[in-house]
Design a protein around this motif. Structure first.
Motif, PDB file in Angstrom:
ATOM      1  N   GLY A 174       0.826  -1.201   0.000  1.00  0.00           N
ATOM      2  CA  GLY A 174       0.000   0.000   0.000  1.00  0.00           C
ATOM      3  C   GLY A 174       0.861   1.252   0.000  1.00  0.00           C
ATOM      4  O   GLY A 174       0.609   2.194  -0.753  1.00  0.00           O
ATOM      5  N   GLN A 175       1.916   1.268   0.839  1.00  0.00           N
ATOM      6  CA  GLN A 175       2.832   2.407   0.891  1.00  0.00           C
ATOM      7  C   GLN A 175       3.628   2.538  -0.402  1.00  0.00           C
ATOM      8  O   GLN A 175       3.842   3.648  -0.908  1.00  0.00           O
ATOM      9  CB  GLN A 175       3.795   2.262   2.071  1.00  0.00           C
ATOM     10  N   VAL A 176       4.053   1.403  -0.945  1.00  0.00           N
ATOM     11  CA  VAL A 176       4.829   1.418  -2.191  1.00  0.00           C
ATOM     12  C   VAL A 176       3.965   1.941  -3.341  1.00  0.00           C
ATOM     13  O   VAL A 176       4.404   2.763  -4.152  1.00  0.00           O
ATOM     14  CB  VAL A 176       5.370   0.015  -2.520  1.00  0.00           C
ATOM     15  N   GLY A 177       2.719   1.447  -3.406  1.00  0.00           N
ATOM     16  CA  GLY A 177       1.802   1.904  -4.456  1.00  0.00           C
ATOM     17  C   GLY A 177       1.534   3.391  -4.357  1.00  0.00           C
ATOM     18  O   GLY A 177       1.485   4.104  -5.369  1.00  0.00           O
ATOM     19  N   LEU A 178       1.385   3.865  -3.125  1.00  0.00           N
ATOM     20  CA  LEU A 178       1.158   5.288  -2.888  1.00  0.00           C
ATOM     21  C   LEU A 178       2.345   6.109  -3.378  1.00  0.00           C
ATOM     22  O   LEU A 178       2.185   7.155  -4.019  1.00  0.00           O
ATOM     23  CB  LEU A 178       0.937   5.516  -1.387  1.00  0.00           C
ATOM     24  N   PHE A 179       3.556   5.625  -3.104  1.00  0.00           N
ATOM     25  CA  PHE A 179       4.783   6.297  -3.523  1.00  0.00           C
ATOM     26  C   PHE A 179       4.916   6.321  -5.049  1.00  0.00           C
ATOM     27  O   PHE A 179       5.413   7.295  -5.635  1.00  0.00           O
ATOM     28  CB  PHE A 179       5.989   5.590  -2.900  1.00  0.00           C
ATOM     29  N   LEU A 180       4.459   5.242  -5.708  1.00  0.00           N
ATOM     30  CA  LEU A 180       4.629   5.127  -7.161  1.00  0.00           C
ATOM     31  C   LEU A 180       3.657   5.996  -7.960  1.00  0.00           C
ATOM     32  O   LEU A 180       3.920   6.301  -9.128  1.00  0.00           O
ATOM     33  CB  LEU A 180       4.472   3.668  -7.587  1.00  0.00           C
ATOM     34  N   ILE A 181       2.548   6.399  -7.348  1.00  0.00           N
ATOM     35  CA  ILE A 181       1.556   7.186  -8.090  1.00  0.00           C
ATOM     36  C   ILE A 181       2.149   8.472  -8.662  1.00  0.00           C
ATOM     37  O   ILE A 181       1.983   8.762  -9.865  1.00  0.00           O
ATOM     38  CB  ILE A 181       0.313   7.461  -7.214  1.00  0.00           C
ATOM     39  N   PRO A 182       2.862   9.304  -7.882  1.00  0.00           N
ATOM     40  CA  PRO A 182       3.474  10.500  -8.480  1.00  0.00           C
ATOM     41  C   PRO A 182       4.502  10.170  -9.561  1.00  0.00           C
ATOM     42  O   PRO A 182       4.599  10.894 -10.557  1.00  0.00           O
ATOM     43  CB  PRO A 182       4.150  11.191  -7.278  1.00  0.00           C
ATOM     44  N   ILE A 183       5.254   9.075  -9.355  1.00  0.00           N
ATOM     45  CA  ILE A 183       6.257   8.679 -10.360  1.00  0.00           C
ATOM     46  C   ILE A 183       5.572   8.344 -11.678  1.00  0.00           C
ATOM     47  O   ILE A 183       5.982   8.818 -12.749  1.00  0.00           O
ATOM     48  CB  ILE A 183       7.075   7.455  -9.870  1.00  0.00           C
ATOM     49  N   PHE A 184       4.510   7.547 -11.604  1.00  0.00           N
ATOM     50  CA  PHE A 184       3.786   7.169 -12.823  1.00  0.00           C
ATOM     51  C   PHE A 184       3.058   8.366 -13.429  1.00  0.00           C
ATOM     52  O   PHE A 184       2.881   8.434 -14.655  1.00  0.00           O
ATOM     53  CB  PHE A 184       2.798   6.045 -12.535  1.00  0.00           C
ATOM     54  N   ALA A 185       2.626   9.312 -12.589  1.00  0.00           N
ATOM     55  CA  ALA A 185       1.977  10.526 -13.106  1.00  0.00           C
ATOM     56  C   ALA A 185       2.953  11.300 -13.991  1.00  0.00           C
ATOM     57  O   ALA A 185       2.596  11.775 -15.071  1.00  0.00           O
ATOM     58  CB  ALA A 185       1.484  11.395 -11.949  1.00  0.00           C
ATOM     59  N   GLY A 186       4.204  11.422 -13.530  1.00  0.00           N
ATOM     60  CA  GLY A 186       5.216  12.110 -14.319  1.00  0.00           C
ATOM     61  C   GLY A 186       5.625  11.330 -15.556  1.00  0.00           C
ATOM     62  O   GLY A 186       5.770  11.899 -16.643  1.00  0.00           O
ATOM     63  N   LEU A 187       5.804  10.001 -15.401  1.00  0.00           N
ATOM     64  CA  LEU A 187       6.226   9.172 -16.535  1.00  0.00           C
ATOM     65  C   LEU A 187       5.177   9.142 -17.643  1.00  0.00           C
ATOM     66  O   LEU A 187       5.513   9.216 -18.827  1.00  0.00           O
ATOM     67  CB  LEU A 187       6.514   7.742 -16.060  1.00  0.00           C
ATOM     68  N   SER A 188       3.903   9.026 -17.263  1.00  0.00           N
ATOM     69  CA  SER A 188       2.834   8.974 -18.268  1.00  0.00           C
ATOM     70  C   SER A 188       2.769  10.283 -19.050  1.00  0.00           C
ATOM     71  O   SER A 188       2.578  10.275 -20.271  1.00  0.00           O
ATOM     72  CB  SER A 188       1.493   8.674 -17.605  1.00  0.00           C
ATOM     73  N   GLN A 189       2.960  11.410 -18.349  1.00  0.00           N
ATOM     74  CA  GLN A 189       2.955  12.695 -19.036  1.00  0.00           C
ATOM     75  C   GLN A 189       4.188  12.844 -19.917  1.00  0.00           C
ATOM     76  O   GLN A 189       4.113  13.398 -21.018  1.00  0.00           O
ATOM     77  CB  GLN A 189       2.894  13.839 -18.021  1.00  0.00           C
ATOM     78  N   LEU A 190       5.331  12.317 -19.463  1.00  0.00           N
ATOM     79  CA  LEU A 190       6.562  12.390 -20.251  1.00  0.00           C
ATOM     80  C   LEU A 190       6.423  11.591 -21.550  1.00  0.00           C
ATOM     81  O   LEU A 190       6.814  12.058 -22.617  1.00  0.00           O
ATOM     82  CB  LEU A 190       7.739  11.859 -19.430  1.00  0.00           C
ATOM     83  N   VAL A 191       5.856  10.381 -21.457  1.00  0.00           N
ATOM     84  CA  VAL A 191       5.657   9.549 -22.650  1.00  0.00           C
ATOM     85  C   VAL A 191       4.763  10.268 -23.662  1.00  0.00           C
ATOM     86  O   VAL A 191       5.047  10.290 -24.866  1.00  0.00           O
ATOM     87  CB  VAL A 191       5.036   8.186 -22.262  1.00  0.00           C
ATOM     88  N   TYR A 192       3.688  10.871 -23.157  1.00  0.00           N
ATOM     89  CA  TYR A 192       2.763  11.606 -24.031  1.00  0.00           C
ATOM     90  C   TYR A 192       3.463  12.796 -24.686  1.00  0.00           C
ATOM     91  O   TYR A 192       3.302  13.043 -25.895  1.00  0.00           O
ATOM     92  CB  TYR A 192       1.561  12.071 -23.216  1.00  0.00           C
ATOM     93  N   THR A 193       4.289  13.513 -23.909  1.00  0.00           N
ATOM     94  CA  THR A 193       5.006  14.673 -24.431  1.00  0.00           C
ATOM     95  C   THR A 193       6.024  14.269 -25.492  1.00  0.00           C
ATOM     96  O   THR A 193       6.098  14.887 -26.564  1.00  0.00           O
ATOM     97  CB  THR A 193       5.738  15.411 -23.283  1.00  0.00           C
ATOM     98  N   VAL A 194       6.784  13.212 -25.209  1.00  0.00           N
ATOM     99  CA  VAL A 194       7.796  12.738 -26.162  1.00  0.00           C
ATOM    100  C   VAL A 194       7.145  12.289 -27.467  1.00  0.00           C
ATOM    101  O   VAL A 194       7.601  12.633 -28.567  1.00  0.00           O
ATOM    102  CB  VAL A 194       8.621  11.586 -25.547  1.00  0.00           C
ATOM    103  N   TYR A 195       6.055  11.536 -27.350  1.00  0.00           N
ATOM    104  CA  TYR A 195       5.360  11.073 -28.554  1.00  0.00           C
ATOM    105  C   TYR A 195       4.864  12.257 -29.391  1.00  0.00           C
ATOM    106  O   TYR A 195       5.029  12.276 -30.620  1.00  0.00           O
ATOM    107  CB  TYR A 195       4.176  10.179 -28.178  1.00  0.00           C
ATOM    108  N   SER A 196       4.250  13.243 -28.734  1.00  0.00           N
ATOM    109  CA  SER A 196       3.713  14.403 -29.439  1.00  0.00           C
ATOM    110  C   SER A 196       4.818  15.159 -30.159  1.00  0.00           C
ATOM    111  O   SER A 196       4.659  15.578 -31.313  1.00  0.00           O
ATOM    112  CB  SER A 196       2.987  15.337 -28.465  1.00  0.00           C
ATOM    113  N   GLN A 197       5.965  15.322 -29.493  1.00  0.00           N
ATOM    114  CA  GLN A 197       7.089  16.031 -30.092  1.00  0.00           C
ATOM    115  C   GLN A 197       7.657  15.284 -31.293  1.00  0.00           C
ATOM    116  O   GLN A 197       7.948  15.882 -32.327  1.00  0.00           O
ATOM    117  CB  GLN A 197       8.184  16.253 -29.047  1.00  0.00           C
ATOM    118  N   ILE A 198       7.807  13.970 -31.155  1.00  0.00           N
ATOM    119  CA  ILE A 198       8.337  13.151 -32.263  1.00  0.00           C
ATOM    120  C   ILE A 198       7.398  13.204 -33.461  1.00  0.00           C
ATOM    121  O   ILE A 198       7.830  13.348 -34.610  1.00  0.00           O
ATOM    122  CB  ILE A 198       8.539  11.686 -31.804  1.00  0.00           C
TER     123      ILE A 198
END
Length: 314
Positions: free
Chosen positions: A203-227
């Motif tokens: 539960g604590q690990v999942g909670l910690f990973l949410i902000p990480i995945f929030a940033g990664l998902s936005q980064l993937v979307y940004t990189v794809y759009s730029q390419i």
């Protein structure tokens, strides 16, 4: 800007309430709510992307005009407007859909941040009493104007349920029932993410990973759009400062997601994921052949409109 949250939060709030009543889980409701709102905004995204694709086809002609009239800005502007009129293209056509989409997002965020208002449907007075009590218990300031105040109330309530009895049994029982459905995969979406004290606690690990995945998902979307943009328009200038901002936003998302309840970061993850797949779908739909056909249709519409205007003038 608070009036924008209220205006658009009301209809989206009813939508969120219906979805939650159907699935009885806040996390699942956020996923479905995000998907439905993305589908609602799909026609706007379609129009924006169609206009961008049509403008892209005009780039070779626009480049010629810029070279021909590089020393005469006024003449360049006149020739560009003639080109837009002839092709039936509105150079500002992407602005209005983008503005509409941004305005609607105020309502989406209002719903995600305010489950006590939009899902449990407490009155303003009840929420105000709970906010004052939560601020006193947590020894913090919770302002009514703070969009995150209801998530703060939920977090403090979960640790001090007995102290909220003064608001009434109805409040405590309803919030307790809601809080039981506030987790997904063992992650409490009302808690604020932090570095786990016990890495064996999923539960604590999942909670910690949410902000990480929030940033990664936005980064993937940004990189794809730029390419994709660079692939479609190789002559596009390399806007250094703008690119820095685009890639800085995912890092800021991680930072802010660690400051707010996990439900917000959870929404950001699926918002980026759905935006990513919708953008891929639209990019595949708008092939060169289809855009050429659309351009021809719009060109004919523009000709008919000019003929109608000419007849009325005479």
């Amino acid at each position: 800007m608070t009036w924008l949250y209220k205006i658009f939060g009301v209809p989206f709030g009813y939508l969120m309430m219906l979805i939650y009543d159907l699935v009885q889980n806040y996390g699942v409701a956020i996923i479905l709510f995000t998907l439905v709102t993305k589908l609602i905004l799909l026609p706007i995204n379609y129009k924006t992307q169609k206009n961008a694709a049509r403008m892209q086809l005009l780039n070779p002609e626009l480049q010629k005009l810029r070279k021909s009239y590089k020393d005469n800005p006024q003449k360049l502007q006149e020739e560009q407007m003639k080109l837009y009129q002839r092709e039936g293209v509105n150079p500002m056509g992407s602005c209005l859909p983008a503005v509409i989409q941004m305005v609607l997002l105020f309502g989406v965020l209002d719903v995600v941040y305010k489950p006590l208002t939009h899902i449990i449907r407490f009155s303003k007075n009840t929420i105000g009493s709970a906010r004052d009590l939560a601020a006193e218990i947590g020894k913090i300031t919770i302002r009514e104007s703070d969009l995150r105040n209801e998530l703060s109330i939920l977090s403090i309530f979960n640790d001090n349920k007995d102290k909220f009895s003064s608001i009434g049994e109805s409040f405590s029982s309803k919030v307790s029932d809601f809080y039981e459905n506030f987790s997904i995969f063992g992650v409490n979406l009302g808690a604020i993410p932090a570095v786990p004290k016990d890495w064996s606690d999923m539960g604590q690990v999942g909670l910690f990973l949410i902000p990480i995945f929030a940033g990664l998902s936005q980064l993937v979307y940004t990189v794809y759009s730029q390419i994709h943009q660079k692939k479609q328009n190789p002559d596009m200038p390399n806007m250094g400062c703008m690119n820095v901002m685009l890639y800085l936003m995912p890092l800021l998302s991680v930072f802010f997601a660690f400051q707010v309840a996990a439900g917000v970061g959870f929404y950001w993850i699926f918002s980026s994921i759905f935006s990513f797949f919708i953008t891929i779908g639209l990019n595949k739909y708008f092939t060169q052949e289809r855009i050429a056909k659309i351009v021809e249709q719009e060109r004919e519409k523009a000709k008919r409109l000019r003929r109608i205007v000419a007849k009325r003038c005479f």
